[in-house]
Design a protein around this motif. Structure first.
Motif, PDB file in Angstrom:
ATOM      1  N   MET A  43      16.567  12.758 -11.595  1.00 35.42           N
ATOM      2  CA  MET A  43      17.100  12.968 -10.257  1.00 35.42           C
ATOM      3  C   MET A  43      15.986  13.596  -9.427  1.00 35.42           C
ATOM      4  N   VAL A  44      15.687  12.973  -8.288  1.00 34.48           N
ATOM      5  CA  VAL A  44      14.647  13.500  -7.404  1.00 34.48           C
ATOM      6  C   VAL A  44      15.184  13.557  -5.982  1.00 34.48           C
ATOM      7  N   THR A  45      14.597  14.412  -5.169  1.00 33.42           N
ATOM      8  CA  THR A  45      14.986  14.509  -3.768  1.00 33.42           C
ATOM      9  C   THR A  45      14.461  13.287  -3.015  1.00 33.42           C
ATOM     10  N   PRO A  46      15.036  12.993  -1.871  1.00 34.72           N
ATOM     11  CA  PRO A  46      14.520  11.874  -1.066  1.00 34.72           C
ATOM     12  C   PRO A  46      13.040  12.049  -0.713  1.00 34.72           C
ATOM     13  N   ALA A  47      12.610  13.269  -0.429  1.00 36.04           N
ATOM     14  CA  ALA A  47      11.201  13.506  -0.077  1.00 36.04           C
ATOM     15  C   ALA A  47      10.277  13.162  -1.240  1.00 36.04           C
ATOM     16  N   LEU A  48      10.660  13.553  -2.447  1.00 35.38           N
ATOM     17  CA  LEU A  48       9.842  13.251  -3.617  1.00 35.38           C
ATOM     18  C   LEU A  48       9.851  11.755  -3.912  1.00 35.38           C
ATOM     19  N   PHE A  49      10.996  11.120  -3.763  1.00 35.26           N
ATOM     20  CA  PHE A  49      11.065   9.675  -3.985  1.00 35.26           C
ATOM     21  C   PHE A  49      10.159   8.945  -3.000  1.00 35.26           C
ATOM     22  N   GLU A  50      10.178   9.361  -1.738  1.00 36.80           N
ATOM     23  CA  GLU A  50       9.320   8.746  -0.725  1.00 36.80           C
ATOM     24  C   GLU A  50       7.846   8.931  -1.083  1.00 36.80           C
ATOM     25  N   ALA A  51       7.485  10.118  -1.564  1.00 38.08           N
ATOM     26  CA  ALA A  51       6.098  10.373  -1.963  1.00 38.08           C
ATOM     27  C   ALA A  51       5.701   9.469  -3.128  1.00 38.08           C
ATOM     28  N   LEU A  52       6.600   9.265  -4.077  1.00 30.39           N
ATOM     29  CA  LEU A  52       6.314   8.378  -5.211  1.00 30.39           C
ATOM     30  C   LEU A  52       6.115   6.935  -4.751  1.00 30.39           C
ATOM     31  N   VAL A  53       6.967   6.477  -3.854  1.00 31.80           N
ATOM     32  CA  VAL A  53       6.854   5.111  -3.337  1.00 31.80           C
ATOM     33  C   VAL A  53       5.543   4.949  -2.567  1.00 31.80           C
ATOM     34  N   ASP A  54       5.197   5.958  -1.759  1.00 32.31           N
ATOM     35  CA  ASP A  54       3.927   5.913  -1.021  1.00 32.31           C
ATOM     36  C   ASP A  54       2.740   5.848  -1.969  1.00 32.31           C
ATOM     37  N   GLU A  55       2.778   6.627  -3.032  1.00 28.43           N
ATOM     38  CA  GLU A  55       1.689   6.639  -4.011  1.00 28.43           C
ATOM     39  C   GLU A  55       1.538   5.267  -4.666  1.00 28.43           C
ATOM     40  N   LEU A  56       2.651   4.647  -5.023  1.00 28.58           N
ATOM     41  CA  LEU A  56       2.588   3.310  -5.620  1.00 28.58           C
ATOM     42  C   LEU A  56       2.023   2.294  -4.641  1.00 28.58           C
ATOM     43  N   ALA A  57       2.404   2.395  -3.385  1.00 24.24           N
ATOM     44  CA  ALA A  57       1.869   1.488  -2.372  1.00 24.24           C
ATOM     45  C   ALA A  57       0.366   1.696  -2.210  1.00 24.24           C
ATOM     46  N   ASP A  58      -0.063   2.956  -2.205  1.00 23.63           N
ATOM     47  CA  ASP A  58      -1.485   3.254  -2.078  1.00 23.63           C
ATOM     48  C   ASP A  58      -2.274   2.685  -3.245  1.00 23.63           C
ATOM     49  N   ARG A  59      -1.703   2.765  -4.427  1.00 27.60           N
ATOM     50  CA  ARG A  59      -2.398   2.217  -5.599  1.00 27.60           C
ATOM     51  C   ARG A  59      -2.555   0.699  -5.484  1.00 27.60           C
ATOM     52  N   GLY A  60      -1.554   0.038  -4.917  1.00 27.13           N
ATOM     53  CA  GLY A  60      -1.652  -1.401  -4.707  1.00 27.13           C
ATOM     54  C   GLY A  60      -2.753  -1.734  -3.706  1.00 27.13           C
ATOM     55  N   LEU A  61      -2.855  -0.923  -2.648  1.00 27.40           N
ATOM     56  CA  LEU A  61      -3.907  -1.141  -1.660  1.00 27.40           C
ATOM     57  C   LEU A  61      -5.287  -0.859  -2.242  1.00 27.40           C
ATOM     58  N   GLU A  62      -5.364   0.152  -3.092  1.00 24.79           N
ATOM     59  CA  GLU A  62      -6.647   0.472  -3.733  1.00 24.79           C
ATOM     60  C   GLU A  62      -7.104  -0.697  -4.600  1.00 24.79           C
ATOM     61  N   LYS A  63      -6.183  -1.281  -5.342  1.00 27.31           N
ATOM     62  CA  LYS A  63      -6.521  -2.423  -6.189  1.00 27.31           C
ATOM     63  C   LYS A  63      -7.030  -3.590  -5.336  1.00 27.31           C
ATOM     64  N   LEU A  64      -6.354  -3.851  -4.217  1.00 25.49           N
ATOM     65  CA  LEU A  64      -6.769  -4.928  -3.318  1.00 25.49           C
ATOM     66  C   LEU A  64      -8.153  -4.648  -2.730  1.00 25.49           C
ATOM     67  N   ALA A  65      -8.398  -3.408  -2.344  1.00 30.68           N
ATOM     68  CA  ALA A  65      -9.705  -3.039  -1.781  1.00 30.68           C
ATOM     69  C   ALA A  65     -10.811  -3.232  -2.808  1.00 30.68           C
ATOM     70  N   ARG A  66     -10.561  -2.842  -4.045  1.00 29.25           N
ATOM     71  CA  ARG A  66     -11.565  -3.013  -5.107  1.00 29.25           C
ATOM     72  C   ARG A  66     -11.854  -4.495  -5.363  1.00 29.25           C
ATOM     73  N   GLN A  67     -10.809  -5.319  -5.324  1.00 27.34           N
ATOM     74  CA  GLN A  67     -11.005  -6.757  -5.509  1.00 27.34           C
ATOM     75  C   GLN A  67     -11.867  -7.325  -4.381  1.00 27.34           C
ATOM     76  N   ARG A  68     -11.594  -6.889  -3.173  1.00 26.55           N
ATOM     77  CA  ARG A  68     -12.357  -7.393  -2.024  1.00 26.55           C
ATOM     78  C   ARG A  68     -13.792  -6.885  -2.040  1.00 26.55           C
ATOM     79  N   LEU A  69     -13.988  -5.640  -2.480  1.00 26.66           N
ATOM     80  CA  LEU A  69     -15.347  -5.110  -2.584  1.00 26.66           C
ATOM     81  C   LEU A  69     -16.164  -5.897  -3.606  1.00 26.66           C
ATOM     82  N   ALA A  70     -15.510  -6.364  -4.649  1.00 24.92           N
ATOM     83  CA  ALA A  70     -16.204  -7.150  -5.668  1.00 24.92           C
ATOM     84  C   ALA A  70     -16.682  -8.488  -5.097  1.00 24.92           C
ATOM     85  N   LEU A  71     -16.051  -8.938  -4.025  1.00 28.02           N
ATOM     86  CA  LEU A  71     -16.400 -10.223  -3.413  1.00 28.02           C
ATOM     87  C   LEU A  71     -17.267 -10.069  -2.170  1.00 28.02           C
ATOM     88  N   LYS A  72     -17.783  -8.878  -1.917  1.00 27.84           N
ATOM     89  CA  LYS A  72     -18.505  -8.650  -0.659  1.00 27.84           C
ATOM     90  C   LYS A  72     -19.782  -9.478  -0.540  1.00 27.84           C
TER      91      LYS A  72
END
Length: 83
Positions: A43-72
């Motif tokens: 059980m987590v508060t809405p604020a903590l759940f939002e932070a977890l979702v944001d962190e997962l989204a950031d990790r997805g963006l980081e992966k995409l950025a690394r893939q694009r950097l590999a193709l620079k």
């Protein structure tokens, strides 16, 4: 034995009696709700759940950025002012 990823834990029976009180006691910290001494859910508060979702989204963006950097080396230079 399962790892519990929370500072607070309660039994399922205790949780059913008064879930609001469990949340108040934990404050902003996650709570592991145990069934037969094993985590059934967290059980987590809405604020903590939002932070977890944001962190997962950031990790997805980081992966995409690394893939694009590999193709620079195959990138094409573009003059933004000419668009």
């Amino acid at each position: 034995m399962d790892t519990i990823y929370a500072d607070f834990s309660v039994s399922m029976s205790e949780f059913k009696k008064n879930p609001a009180q469990v949340l108040r006691t934990a404050g902003e910290k996650p709570v592991a709700v145990l069934n037969h001494n094993r985590p059934a859910f967290y059980m987590v508060t809405p604020a903590l759940f939002e932070a977890l979702v944001d962190e997962l989204a950031d990790r997805g963006l980081e992966k995409l950025a690394r893939q694009r950097l590999a193709l620079k080396d195959t990138a094409i230079e573009v003059d933004v002012e000419s668009i």
